[in-house]
Design a protein around this motif. Structure first.
Motif, PDB file in Angstrom:
ATOM      1  N   UNK A   1     -37.185   5.129 -39.086  1.00  0.00           N
ATOM      2  CA  UNK A   1     -36.566   6.516 -38.484  1.00  0.00           C
ATOM      3  C   UNK A   1     -38.376   7.422 -38.125  1.00  0.00           C
ATOM      4  N   UNK A   2     -39.384   7.404 -38.929  1.00  0.00           N
ATOM      5  CA  UNK A   2     -40.384   8.476 -38.541  1.00  0.00           C
ATOM      6  C   UNK A   2     -41.076   7.231 -37.908  1.00  0.00           C
ATOM      7  N   UNK A   3     -41.219   5.963 -38.056  1.00  0.00           N
ATOM      8  CA  UNK A   3     -41.767   5.145 -37.159  1.00  0.00           C
ATOM      9  C   UNK A   3     -40.996   5.548 -35.223  1.00  0.00           C
ATOM     10  N   UNK A   4     -40.261   5.158 -35.372  1.00  0.00           N
ATOM     11  CA  UNK A   4     -39.358   5.928 -34.468  1.00  0.00           C
ATOM     12  C   UNK A   4     -39.589   7.096 -33.396  1.00  0.00           C
ATOM     13  N   UNK A   5     -39.778   7.924 -34.002  1.00  0.00           N
ATOM     14  CA  UNK A   5     -40.346   9.254 -33.620  1.00  0.00           C
ATOM     15  C   UNK A   5     -41.637   8.815 -33.043  1.00  0.00           C
ATOM     16  N   UNK A   6     -42.205   8.577 -34.318  1.00  0.00           N
ATOM     17  CA  UNK A   6     -43.331   8.548 -33.760  1.00  0.00           C
ATOM     18  C   UNK A   6     -43.528   7.554 -32.313  1.00  0.00           C
ATOM     19  N   UNK A   7     -43.243   6.484 -32.160  1.00  0.00           N
ATOM     20  CA  UNK A   7     -42.642   5.635 -30.816  1.00  0.00           C
ATOM     21  C   UNK A   7     -42.687   6.267 -29.838  1.00  0.00           C
ATOM     22  N   UNK A   8     -41.428   7.653 -30.042  1.00  0.00           N
ATOM     23  CA  UNK A   8     -40.815   8.674 -28.734  1.00  0.00           C
ATOM     24  C   UNK A   8     -42.172   9.445 -28.256  1.00  0.00           C
ATOM     25  N   UNK A   9     -43.503   9.287 -30.227  1.00  0.00           N
ATOM     26  CA  UNK A   9     -44.204  10.754 -29.366  1.00  0.00           C
ATOM     27  C   UNK A   9     -44.676  10.412 -28.192  1.00  0.00           C
ATOM     28  N   UNK A  10     -45.479   9.387 -29.004  1.00  0.00           N
ATOM     29  CA  UNK A  10     -46.367   8.762 -28.387  1.00  0.00           C
ATOM     30  C   UNK A  10     -46.053   7.698 -26.523  1.00  0.00           C
TER      31      UNK A  10
ATOM     32  N   UNK B   1     -35.177  13.946 -45.466  1.00  0.00           N
ATOM     33  CA  UNK B   1     -35.611  13.388 -43.645  1.00  0.00           C
ATOM     34  C   UNK B   1     -36.484  14.578 -42.630  1.00  0.00           C
ATOM     35  N   UNK B   2     -35.471  15.422 -43.412  1.00  0.00           N
ATOM     36  CA  UNK B   2     -36.881  16.820 -42.656  1.00  0.00           C
ATOM     37  C   UNK B   2     -37.434  17.052 -43.228  1.00  0.00           C
ATOM     38  N   UNK B   3     -37.479  17.774 -44.816  1.00  0.00           N
ATOM     39  CA  UNK B   3     -38.758  17.352 -45.641  1.00  0.00           C
ATOM     40  C   UNK B   3     -39.857  15.961 -45.337  1.00  0.00           C
ATOM     41  N   UNK B   4     -39.294  15.083 -44.452  1.00  0.00           N
ATOM     42  CA  UNK B   4     -40.771  13.692 -44.267  1.00  0.00           C
ATOM     43  C   UNK B   4     -40.966  14.199 -43.312  1.00  0.00           C
ATOM     44  N   UNK B   5     -40.402  14.774 -42.032  1.00  0.00           N
ATOM     45  CA  UNK B   5     -40.838  15.550 -40.992  1.00  0.00           C
ATOM     46  C   UNK B   5     -41.695  16.461 -40.858  1.00  0.00           C
TER      47      UNK B   5
END
Length: 498
Positions: free
Chosen positions: A227-236, A259-263
């Motif tokens: 999930x975090x990799x997907x968010x980073x990819x969207x951000x990038x 998940x919120x804490x990991x974000x």
């Protein structure tokens, strides 16, 4: 193989393209899960809504695809068929595959006609089925071993057994391929937007919902690392706003809190997040979950309120997911507590309500509309819609309340069923009359968050909200029903894309 994937240009009334143009996440997921030697291009036609024919002519000429895939929702069915006709006129030998909710739940709409131009239907979750389909086409293999696939053979369609829902924990479904998108302009209030999925499915059985019909009452999750990799990819790729499109992310509150804490820990909380949530989960965990959501960057929360009247919630089979609990016991409707918690933590409430249920009278509809005026920041009010194979559809058919069977009207804001007491037109008029002013009240908050966007596009937004309304209407010099008739005519004309 060269593949062109298309999402339809038809948009929802609640998400006018002047303010929101979301990408189709399913198509980028398909692109990310085919074998890497294929050349896949994604065109979200909502980005070229007023020039669809010219855009398709250009894309077909430039890409010259071997296969075109279309993602289709029920109200987009008519447009999809016109696009398929256009594709065949441009390339008579093109192969066409359709997928998404409507082909999955109503395959006969794409196979029964003698002049059907569809070659394949990918039913249900598409990543693995589509990957195997491309392999079979490439190697000239038989199709009957591919679960979840329907295919044309000897002039008729064969339907293979369903593919079971993917557990998501095996790594079989890879990250989306956002580089495959060939059009630009995904925005929300002027900020580039993208979609990310952290889980699939829901274990509730709401009568109006298609998810259980497609997947069964199952809930599966991706790993946090993915999930975090997907968010980073969207951000990038430029996203500054991300919509978490999960069917029910609050089904597992502890996971969502983690998940919120990991974000936050990953320093990805500078992004604005949008999410769909159950009122019960927000209310029952308001002291822990909600502050964490705000710290993680959540801005708008779509609350599935559905209805505030107990009888309507029972009809919608949504009472349990809207229940507040105290000391392990049910203590009424959770909506007010959920709304208060979100507003206390400076988040906006997008209120999902469904009005026009079988027993509704004018008074019950007005009660829900008045609730929305007082407690909702942005209304997302819909009418019950008999989508293919949902329990609601069977119920409405049994009661004889469906007055419109045109798929293009099944968009949620066109009333296609009556109640025992009101016509469909009366129901839709009540929503239309109230909803415009609710949306208008939210514009000052939009200005605070997005002043440049609203200064540039405010006039267009107002024109969209008040389509059909004139100064005579506003001054009370004509019956509002005349403005409503003009609005409906304008909306019908807007929906001709090809």
């Amino acid at each position: 193989m060269k593949v062109l994937l298309l999402s339809m240009p038809d948009s929802f009334e609640h998400t006018p393209t002047v303010s929101i143009r979301m990408p189709n996440g399913a198509l980028s997921s398909l692109a990310g899960n085919v074998d890497p030697h294929h050349r896949v291009a994604i065109a979200d036609l909502i980005l070229v809504q007023r020039s669809v024919r010219a855009a398709l002519e250009d894309l077909m000429k430039k890409i010259q695809p071997d296969l075109v895939g279309l993602s289709v929702m029920t109200f987009q069915r008519r447009t999809a068929k016109k696009i398929i006709e256009l594709l065949h006129s441009l390339s008579p030998n093109i192969r066409v595959v359709v997928g998404g909710y409507d082909p999955s739940m109503a395959p006969e709409a794409y196979t029964d006609a003698a002049d059907s131009l569809v070659d394949f239907i990918v039913r249900g979750e598409g990543e693995i089925t589509f990957r195997e389909l491309l392999r079979a086409i490439e190697t000239d293999s038989r199709y009957e071993r591919i679960p979840g696939l329907s295919f044309r053979e000897d002039g008729r369609f064969r339907h293979n057994p369903d593919r079971p829902a993917n557990g998501l924990d095996s790594g079989a479904i890879r990250l989306p391929d956002r580089d495959a998108r060939i059009l630009i302009g995904y925005t929300m209030m002027g900020s580039q937007v993208d979609v990310v999925e952290t889980s699939r499915g829901c274990t509730f059985d709401c009568s109006f919902c298609s998810i259980v019909t497609m997947r069964g009452r199952q809930f599966h999750t991706y790993s946090f690392d993915r999930v975090l990799a997907d968010i980073r990819d969207a951000r990038d790729h430029g996203a500054r706003t991300i919509f978490l499109v999960d069917d029910n992310i609050t089904l597992n509150v502890r996971r969502f809190e983690t998940l919120c804490q990991m974000i936050i820990d990953a320093r990805l909380n500078h992004i604005d997040y949008i999410v769909q949530a159950m009122t019960s989960a927000i209310a029952n965990h308001s002291e822990t979950l909600v502050p964490l959501m705000r710290k993680a960057g959540f801005r708008y929360v779509f609350l599935g309120i559905e209805n505030i009247l107990e009888d309507d919630l029972n009809f919608l089979r949504a009472a349990s997911k809207n229940a507040q609990h105290e000391n392990g016991r049910k203590a009424g409707n959770a909506t007010l507590k959920a709304v208060a918690a979100l507003r206390r933590n400076k988040m906006y409430v997008v209120g999902g309500l469904i009005i026009g249920n079988p027993g509704d009278r004018r008074e019950s509809i007005e009660t829900n509309l008045e609730f929305a005026r007082r407690y909702v920041d942005w209304p997302y009010i819909q009418h019950p819609t008999p989508y293919p194979r949902t329990p609601m559809t069977q119920d409405f058919q049994r009661r004889g309340l469906i007055i419109d069977d045109r798929a293009e009207d099944y968009d949620g804001t066109t009333a296609v069923v009556r109640t025992d007491h009101l016509t469909a037109e009366e129901i839709e008029f009540l929503r239309w009359r109230a909803e415009r002013w609710m949306k208008l009240r939210h514009l000052p908050s939009v200005f605070i968050q997005h002043p440049v966007f609203l200064l540039r596009h405010g006039a267009k937004i107002l024109a969209h909200m008040f389509r059909g309304t004139t100064f005579k209407t506003l001054l009370g010099l004509e019956d509002e029903h005349k403005a409503f008739e003009r609005y409906r005519a304008i909306r019908q004309a807007e929906r001709v894309y090809v």
